[in-house]
Design an enzyme around this catalytic site. Structure first.
Site, short mmCIF file in Angstrom:
data_model
loop_
_atom_site.label_atom_id
_atom_site.label_comp_id
_atom_site.label_asym_id
_atom_site.label_seq_id
_atom_site.Cartn_x
_atom_site.Cartn_y
_atom_site.Cartn_z
N GLU A 1 -5.04 -14.45 4.86
CA GLU A 1 -5.71 -15.72 4.56
C GLU A 1 -4.81 -16.63 3.72
O GLU A 1 -4.76 -17.84 3.94
CB GLU A 1 -7.03 -15.46 3.81
CG GLU A 1 -8.08 -14.84 4.71
CD GLU A 1 -9.33 -14.40 3.97
OE1 GLU A 1 -10.38 -14.31 4.61
OE2 GLU A 1 -9.26 -14.13 2.75
N LYS B 1 -21.76 -19.72 -4.39
CA LYS B 1 -20.33 -19.44 -4.64
C LYS B 1 -19.73 -20.38 -5.69
O LYS B 1 -18.63 -20.14 -6.17
CB LYS B 1 -19.54 -19.59 -3.33
CG LYS B 1 -20.07 -18.75 -2.17
CD LYS B 1 -19.67 -17.31 -2.30
CE LYS B 1 -20.11 -16.42 -1.16
NZ LYS B 1 -19.59 -16.73 0.15
#
Ligand code: 5RP
Length: 231
Positions: A105, A123
């Site tokens: 990633e 989040k």
């Protein structure tokens, strides 16, 4: 609304940033699955894109949807990378790696002109740190020595387990989840962790994010660094 509905909302918005001819970085995780589903529909309706997947799971799902993929060893020229995150702070720094794909990633996000992060409202955090531990990918060779170096920095760093066995990344490495109460200076901590021999990558993504799309009960919230393109 549920967190999964927030994720779907953010993912739908992210697809608006995709243009015909784009090379796309494709992240990993449940939020990205929503993005891939929406992207797959556009591809089935004639959109031409090519993807760079950050995990085998993402590659498998994208292939199932008919999204063409580039090979791992091609020189990518990525227009937009889209990925989820485990935590986002007000400076758009991230903790990633809950799904164990942080190394690929980070490589893909760094190679992209624009890095779009899609998250549910939970989040968003005032500061990075517990309750979410910081994932750090380490070599299996000498792993307990590497773990000891991390623990000497002052935190517990248990190796991640899956069904009673060590969790193994797509790259054949282990992950330790470092339990840091508050990450006051993410850039300094990232540098310090990356200096430990045996550490392959750290789940802090500092100064990399172009745009965060958050799904909330009140709709989409956009947080961005200056001078970003609109959809
Ligand atoms: C995988 C990741 C994911 O993006 C992160 O864990 C968020 O996952 P989800 O979208 O399932 O909440 O970093 O390595």
């Amino acid at each position: 609304m549920t967190p999964d509905q927030h994720k779907a909302q953010a993912a739908q918005k992210a697809v608006e940033y995709v243009q015909d001819g784009h090379i796309l970085g494709l992240g990993t995780g449940s939020t990205v699955l929503h993005f891939l589903t929406a992207l797959g529909t556009r591809v089935q309706n004639g959109l031409h894109v090519k993807g760079v997947p950050t995990s085998q799971a993402t590659a498998d799902y994208a292939t199932k949807l008919g999204i063409p993929l580039l090979n791992d060893d091609e020189p990518w020229d990525i227009d937009v990378a889209v990925d989820g995150a485990d935590q986002v702070d007000p400076h758009l720094n991230l903790i990633k790696g809950g799904g164990g794909a942080l190394l690929r990633e980070k490589i893909v996000a760094r190679a992209a002109k624009q890095f779009i992060v899609i998250v549910d409202a939970a989040k968003q955090r005032p500061q990075l740190g517990l309750p979410f531990p910081l994932p750090v990918e380490i070599l299996s060779f000498g792993w307990s020595t590497t773990q000891r170096h991390l623990e000497k920095m002052g935190w517990n760093a248990p190796r991640r387990e899956q069904a009673g066995n060590p969790f193994m990344t797509d790259n054949g490495h282990y992950i330790v989840d470092v339990q840091i109460p508050v990450i006051a200076d993410p850039a300094s901590l990232e540098s310090a962790i990356l200096q430990i021999p045996g550490v392959v990558e750290c789940g802090l993504f500092v100064n990399m994010t172009s745009l965060v799309i958050t799904g909330t009960d009140k709709g989409i919230q956009l947080s961005q660094t200056p001078n970003q393109p609109s959809p």
